[in-house]
Design an enzyme around this catalytic site. Sequence first.
Site, short mmCIF file in Angstrom:
data_model
loop_
_atom_site.label_atom_id
_atom_site.label_comp_id
_atom_site.label_asym_id
_atom_site.label_seq_id
_atom_site.Cartn_x
_atom_site.Cartn_y
_atom_site.Cartn_z
N PRO A 45 -36.08 58.60 29.69
CA PRO A 45 -36.86 58.73 28.46
C PRO A 45 -37.15 57.43 27.72
O PRO A 45 -37.82 57.44 26.69
CB PRO A 45 -35.99 59.65 27.59
CG PRO A 45 -34.60 59.32 28.01
CD PRO A 45 -34.67 59.01 29.48
N GLY A 46 -36.61 56.29 28.21
CA GLY A 46 -37.03 55.01 27.64
C GLY A 46 -35.97 54.21 26.92
O GLY A 46 -36.29 53.22 26.27
N SER A 47 -34.69 54.57 27.07
CA SER A 47 -33.67 53.81 26.32
C SER A 47 -33.48 52.39 26.88
O SER A 47 -33.27 51.45 26.13
CB SER A 47 -32.34 54.56 26.26
OG SER A 47 -31.80 54.74 27.54
N TRP A 48 -33.55 52.24 28.21
CA TRP A 48 -33.47 50.89 28.77
C TRP A 48 -34.69 50.07 28.36
O TRP A 48 -34.60 48.88 28.14
CB TRP A 48 -33.33 50.95 30.31
CG TRP A 48 -31.92 51.12 30.77
CD1 TRP A 48 -30.93 51.84 30.15
CD2 TRP A 48 -31.32 50.56 31.94
NE1 TRP A 48 -29.76 51.77 30.86
CE2 TRP A 48 -29.96 50.99 31.96
CE3 TRP A 48 -31.78 49.75 32.96
CZ2 TRP A 48 -29.08 50.63 32.98
CZ3 TRP A 48 -30.91 49.39 33.99
CH2 TRP A 48 -29.57 49.82 33.99
N ASP A 73 -42.56 55.61 35.08
CA ASP A 73 -41.84 56.82 35.47
C ASP A 73 -42.82 57.88 35.95
O ASP A 73 -43.98 57.91 35.52
CB ASP A 73 -41.02 57.38 34.30
CG ASP A 73 -39.86 58.25 34.81
OD1 ASP A 73 -38.72 57.78 34.79
OD2 ASP A 73 -40.11 59.40 35.23
N ASP A 90 -45.84 56.91 39.93
CA ASP A 90 -44.73 56.67 40.86
C ASP A 90 -44.80 55.21 41.29
O ASP A 90 -45.78 54.78 41.92
CB ASP A 90 -44.90 57.61 42.05
CG ASP A 90 -43.78 57.47 43.08
OD1 ASP A 90 -43.05 56.46 43.02
OD2 ASP A 90 -43.67 58.35 43.94
N PHE A 91 -43.76 54.42 40.97
CA PHE A 91 -43.82 52.99 41.26
C PHE A 91 -43.84 52.69 42.75
O PHE A 91 -44.15 51.58 43.17
CB PHE A 91 -42.68 52.25 40.57
CG PHE A 91 -41.35 52.33 41.25
CD1 PHE A 91 -40.96 51.38 42.16
CD2 PHE A 91 -40.48 53.38 40.98
CE1 PHE A 91 -39.73 51.46 42.79
CE2 PHE A 91 -39.25 53.47 41.61
CZ PHE A 91 -38.88 52.50 42.52
N ASP A 115 -32.49 52.27 36.62
CA ASP A 115 -31.40 53.19 36.27
C ASP A 115 -31.70 54.56 36.86
O ASP A 115 -31.20 55.57 36.40
CB ASP A 115 -31.29 53.26 34.73
CG ASP A 115 -30.07 54.04 34.27
OD1 ASP A 115 -29.03 53.97 34.95
OD2 ASP A 115 -30.14 54.73 33.23
N LYS A 155 -28.90 51.00 39.96
CA LYS A 155 -27.77 51.94 39.90
C LYS A 155 -27.57 52.66 41.23
O LYS A 155 -28.54 53.04 41.88
CB LYS A 155 -28.05 52.98 38.81
CG LYS A 155 -26.97 54.07 38.74
CD LYS A 155 -27.03 54.84 37.45
CE LYS A 155 -28.04 55.96 37.49
NZ LYS A 155 -28.05 56.71 36.21
#
Length: 204
Positions: A45-48, A73, A90-91, A115, A155
């Site tokens: 959701p964008g915390s990083w 994302d 999609d990256f 992450d 991760k």
Amino acid sequence: MRDPYVEKAKQENYRCRSAFKLLQINEKYQILTPGLTVIDCGAAPGSWTQVATNLTNSHAKKEGPVGKVYAIDKLPFYPVEGATVLGNMDFTIDKTQETLYKLLQGNKADVILSDMAPNASGIRAIDHDNIISLAYTALQFALQITKVHGTLVVKVWDGGKSQQFEQNLLKFYDNVKVIKPGATRDESTEKFFLARGFKGLKIN
């Protein structure tokens, strides 16, 4: 409810507690500094992304160098001030990478963050295989889009294939560390590979 990082995330306006994992990695290794270009893969959701915009000054709220942050994302997610958000993308798809290259205007990124995690099945071996597969996807992407001497943070969940992944990182990066930030839950098997000093791809 007893998780102190959940409460802290609310107090500091982060979208979720995982922000503190990146903050703790950065506190020790200073991978994010003002002026850097950062790509956050699997960012929702964008915390990083929030952490990256603050630390690179991509929102230009402080004096000094202004960075750039791109957040990608598959899911749509709310904008983050100071970041270019590519939701519903999609990256791993060529079209997304082409869009990124256009936005980067031919430049490359200093730091790639991942992450990402697959939906957990509850079967540890399957979940490990799936997250390692995602980690390789992030690595493959990083090899194409990172500047020489750049950094990758990715991760994984612990398991038999982690060591081989670390060996593969060492083919492309000068230095690889395994990190378990304090904000990681005690029962979690997750850890992060911090790969620094991208060597670049040798063209034969």
